[in-house]
Motif scaffolding. Structure first.
Motif, PDB file in Angstrom:
ATOM      1  N   THR A 117       0.833  -1.221   0.000  1.00 43.03           N
ATOM      2  CA  THR A 117       0.000   0.000   0.000  1.00 43.03           C
ATOM      3  C   THR A 117       0.859   1.260   0.000  1.00 43.03           C
ATOM      4  O   THR A 117       0.392   2.319  -0.401  1.00 43.03           O
ATOM      5  CB  THR A 117      -0.883   0.085   1.262  1.00 43.03           C
ATOM      6  N   PRO A 177      -0.305   4.619   4.150  1.00 48.92           N
ATOM      7  CA  PRO A 177      -1.753   4.635   3.889  1.00 48.92           C
ATOM      8  C   PRO A 177      -2.388   5.995   4.139  1.00 48.92           C
ATOM      9  O   PRO A 177      -1.977   6.749   5.019  1.00 48.92           O
ATOM     10  CB  PRO A 177      -2.285   3.609   4.897  1.00 48.92           C
ATOM     11  N   HIS A 235      -8.680   2.556   6.319  1.00 52.60           N
ATOM     12  CA  HIS A 235      -7.711   1.950   7.245  1.00 52.60           C
ATOM     13  C   HIS A 235      -7.852   2.532   8.654  1.00 52.60           C
ATOM     14  O   HIS A 235      -7.757   1.816   9.647  1.00 52.60           O
ATOM     15  CB  HIS A 235      -6.270   2.192   6.772  1.00 52.60           C
TER      16      HIS A 235
END
Ligand code: GLU
Length: 329
Positions: free
Chosen positions: A193, A196, A208
């Protein structure tokens, strides 16, 4: 005490893949003598609808899957998410990101990850966010400083001239974690990712942040979800660590595909409980098929969810994808 959860996003009908995840999380918690809750992940404003969430809860209840506690709706949780952002800011873990979607496309050099997204390459790392304090100090409404200790004043945290996107600065290195179904995993979140996004430019708290904050606040001890989310687990573990939250156990279930192996898309998208029942397939038959697909039964046969508890065992759950019976489509 075991606490399992099912956390759908109310953006549509729960299809058989979602229902299988719901049942597996319920069976796992029940088999351990624990509790099970449903959380509505409606943090992503416009795509989520309350009525769709209510329909999802009705479908789950029709299958015998009812939350042991009041259902938490993430749209009611802004104060908690602001608190979490404030804590990360105090720990100097946040930075503002000014990259647009177009910038990210131009920057992308890494290959696509398994979910089709590219990791954020960290271009805005090192930027300093003045934070809530600076904003509230300059605001006429401000009196109490940062949003952290003053949730009732936290609207001040929003810059008056718009929102700034915020990312978590990940520490270097891979994360080792254990999947109850897939076994030991080692993932480097930088390659999956990247840092994030926790707060979006449009003013929404990001997935998230919401999922990790809520699992922590609710005391969730086991996360059961679809294999499509396997690739974000290491990132979420890093966020838990940054927030000082305990790590739950994880299990990522194989997906449910259409009879020809394609993704459950629009055509097979009618495969929600109501559509199946209206075609004459009783919910007991659906539960029986789902239970069989999770290794609880030797063959698919009609039953109630509670009949499957004794037969549920993670070592018997297949890791591969399963296909919807052709006669149901
Ligand atoms: N709300 C997410 C989804 O429906 C699931 C989040 C999770 O289980 O962690 O895809």
């Amino acid at each position: 005490m075991t606490l399992g959860r099912f956390a759908p996003s109310p953006t549509g009908v729960l299809h058989l893949g979602n229902l299988r995840t719901a049942l597996a999380s319920w069976l796992s918690a029940r088999r351990a003598g624990g509790r099970w809750i449903v959380r509505m992940e409606d943090v992503d404003g416009p795509r989520c609808r309350r009525d769709l969430g209510e329909d999802q809860l009705r479908d789950l209840a029709a299958l015998g899957l009812e939350s042991d506690a009041t259902v938490l709706w993430q749209s009611d949780r802004s104060a908690a998410y602001r608190e979490a952002l404030a804590a990360l800011h105090r720990a100097s873990r946040l930075y503002p990101c000014r990259c647009t979607r177009k910038d990210l496309q131009l920057l992308a050099s890494a290959p696509h990850t398994e979910d089709g997204l590219r990791p954020y390459p960290g271009r805005c790392r090192g930027r300093v966010w003045e934070g809530f304090e600076a904003v509230s100090a300059g605001s006429s409404r401000a009196s109490g400083g940062g949003l952290g200790g003053h949730p009732e004043q936290s609207e001040q945290a929003v810059p008056p001239d718009g929102f700034v996107a915020l990312r978590l600065c990940l520490p270097d290195g891979a994360v080792a974690w254990e999947d109850r179904l897939l076994g030991p995993q080692v993932d480097d979140p930088a390659t999956l990712t990247g840092d994030p996004l926790l707060f979006r430019r449009d003013g929404c708290f990001a997935y998230h942040l919401a999922v990790v904050t809520d699992d922590g606040a609710q005391g969730v001890t086991e996360v059961v979800r679809g294999a499509d989310l396997r690739s974000v687990t290491a990132t979420q573990i890093r966020l838990q660590e940054a927030l000082g939250l305990p790590r739950p156990s994880y299990a990522h279930l194989g997906m449910v595909a259409a009879p020809d192996g394609s993704r459950l898309g629009k055509r097979a998208g009618a495969l929600g409980l109501a559509a199946l029942v209206s075609r004459g397939i009783p919910s007991e038959e659906i539960i029986g098929w789902l239970g069989w697909s999770l290794g609880c039964l030797g063959r698919p046969e009609p039953c109630a969810a509670a009949d499957l508890i004794q037969g549920f065992d993670w070592t018997q759950v297949p890791t591969e994808e399963v296909r919807v019976p052709a006669v149901w489509t």
